[in-house]
Scaffold this motif. Sequence first.
Motif, mmCIF file in Angstrom:
data_model
loop_
_atom_site.group_PDB
_atom_site.id
_atom_site.type_symbol
_atom_site.label_atom_id
_atom_site.label_comp_id
_atom_site.label_asym_id
_atom_site.label_seq_id
_atom_site.Cartn_x
_atom_site.Cartn_y
_atom_site.Cartn_z
ATOM 1 N N GLN A 308 0.462 -1.475 0.440
ATOM 2 C CA GLN A 308 -0.448 -0.145 -0.171
ATOM 3 C C GLN A 308 0.656 1.001 0.032
ATOM 4 O OE1 GLN A 308 -2.628 -0.834 3.726
ATOM 5 N NE2 GLN A 308 -3.908 -0.939 1.947
ATOM 6 N N GLN A 309 1.892 1.349 0.936
ATOM 7 C CA GLN A 309 2.915 2.142 0.661
ATOM 8 C C GLN A 309 3.541 2.950 -0.452
ATOM 9 O OE1 GLN A 309 5.694 2.229 4.025
ATOM 10 N NE2 GLN A 309 4.188 1.208 5.383
ATOM 11 N N GLU A 310 3.568 1.327 -1.429
ATOM 12 C CA GLU A 310 4.319 1.939 -2.453
ATOM 13 C C GLU A 310 3.464 2.341 -3.345
ATOM 14 O OE1 GLU A 310 8.162 2.183 -4.928
ATOM 15 O OE2 GLU A 310 7.893 1.670 -2.674
ATOM 16 N N MET A 311 2.337 1.750 -3.399
ATOM 17 C CA MET A 311 0.828 2.272 -4.466
ATOM 18 C C MET A 311 1.208 3.671 -4.167
ATOM 19 S SD MET A 311 -2.766 0.827 -5.004
ATOM 20 C CE MET A 311 -3.162 1.670 -3.213
ATOM 21 N N LEU A 312 0.443 3.020 -3.217
ATOM 22 C CA LEU A 312 0.331 5.319 -2.690
ATOM 23 C C LEU A 312 1.508 6.721 -2.745
ATOM 24 C CD1 LEU A 312 -1.542 4.734 0.830
ATOM 25 C CD2 LEU A 312 -2.916 5.297 -1.474
ATOM 26 N N ARG A 313 2.630 6.153 -2.795
ATOM 27 C CA ARG A 313 3.585 6.525 -3.554
ATOM 28 C C ARG A 313 3.830 7.166 -5.200
ATOM 29 N NH1 ARG A 313 9.991 5.329 -3.306
ATOM 30 N NH2 ARG A 313 10.561 7.386 -3.985
#
Length: 559
Positions: A308-313
Amino acid sequence: SFKEPMFQVKAQLGFQVLRTKPAVAPNGSPSWNEDFMFVAAEPFGDGYLVLTLEHRGPKGLMVVGVALVALATIERRVDDRKVVAKWFTFDNLGLGGGDEKRGYKGRVQLRLCFDGGYHVMDEPAHVCSDYRPTARQLWKPAVGTVELGIIGCRNLVPTKVVNGKGSVDAYAVAKYGPKWVRTRTVLDNLDPKWNEQHTWKVYDPCTVITLGVFDSWGIFEADEPPDPTCQDVRIGKVRIRISTLQSGRVYRNMYPLLFLTPSGLKKMGDIELAVRFVRSTPTIDVLHVYSQPLLPLMHHIKPLSLGQQEMLRNSAAKILAAHLSRSEPPLRCEVVLYMLDADSHSFSMRKVRANWYRIISLVAGVIDVVRWVEDTRTWKNPTATILVHALLVMLVWFPDLIIPTLAFYIFVIGAWNYRFRSKTMLPHFDPKMSLAENIDRDELDEEFDVMPSSRPPEVVRSRYDKLRTLGARVQTVLGDIATQGERVQALVTWKDPRATGIFVGLCFVVAIILYLIPSKMVAMASGFYYLRHPLFRDRAPSPAINFFRRLPSQADRLL
């Protein structure tokens, strides 16, 4: 009617698309219970969250209905309170002709909210410039300001040819937190001067300010025909960590502009910067920041997964690039992505080896301590060994001195290293540590290759074989680590009845001895036995090591 219908919901916000897992609905009421997160940028205007109900059949996906949710109607929250679920209706809007009457296609129950308690990173975590939550009411007061003076560049390498000579139309971009600044473009000058000063508020000193230098295309017509798809050329980048700055002191230095290209590392010139951090709160408030969580509270109450963090970034970087391309003066997409290190997670054998050497340098200190202990117990320096005996006696008979002695020792090390701190130059990119000076050309070509690879099959096969060789080494190391851990478990699991019986019996004997004999005497005897002279020591491995190496593991059960 459908036989054993399977439905899924597609949620789309702009270019961000997520789908639920297919759910079987024999009674016509599928359930998913999945959480989706999107990045939304204000102002929302007439934006919509588009929900599409899809049926998975033998002939593929078929759209059943569409529901539109206006972003302006979604409630906001800044904590972990539960959001009230609402029903939204699917209809055939947009599925048929423009004049087709809207029809009911079902309902879906959703919990929708804007989570203002999270911070959406658009940069790598280790060089982040802002950790504040999205909601402004959760922001804490600033602890100071940072002033950056962009003076100019020297000896820039020409990046294009204009009127038969090398030319650079340079401009600089600086980013800290949500604020971006861009200098004016100095035309056709290899030593551009800007002499601009910019100021940012600092909410956390453990953040990084980033500055990049670029060459603008399209201002002058080069000797070649103009290419509308040509991008602004990257010249170099500088990062400055705010926590390395002393309050009130001006740091004025020249920084080399280093840029890694497919042909190797190039020095594109130098840039002169002046930076100063000014504290606006008492020192105790600045020091108090170091005891606070780095990320907002919601990241600890309901943490996001790495995916999720990588996708949101990635989504935040694309949204920010699109927004800044419409600003005045505009920043091109490639400039924004370079400043945000959007490709920092791409595979690089050079970075793998550099990180491995970083680990080795950390372990080197522990290895030095182990070597010193081994030299002490083998009496290579009799004076040091005798002093260690005296220290052992003191710490055993006065155990209250152990922690104060350790703390004082660390204090002495820190005070001694204070003499060797950098007083002028701030930390900058290190080509030697990055292994960028003497890099293998094939590894460099692999680092700049796209995904999927565009290289010939024989090149890809060669790289795959090299990666398999590296993977075999990693496989061996992981197997050795697992073996040692399983041997520890085998001490009490009776996989080897004799070994477990010996270990359990010894534990019982040790317990009886420690019950009967004072612990200080046992510690003293153990220390003197460990530090005994080599004349009284066998050169073969100790019985304890021999016993541990004979314990079974699961390695012999692998195919």
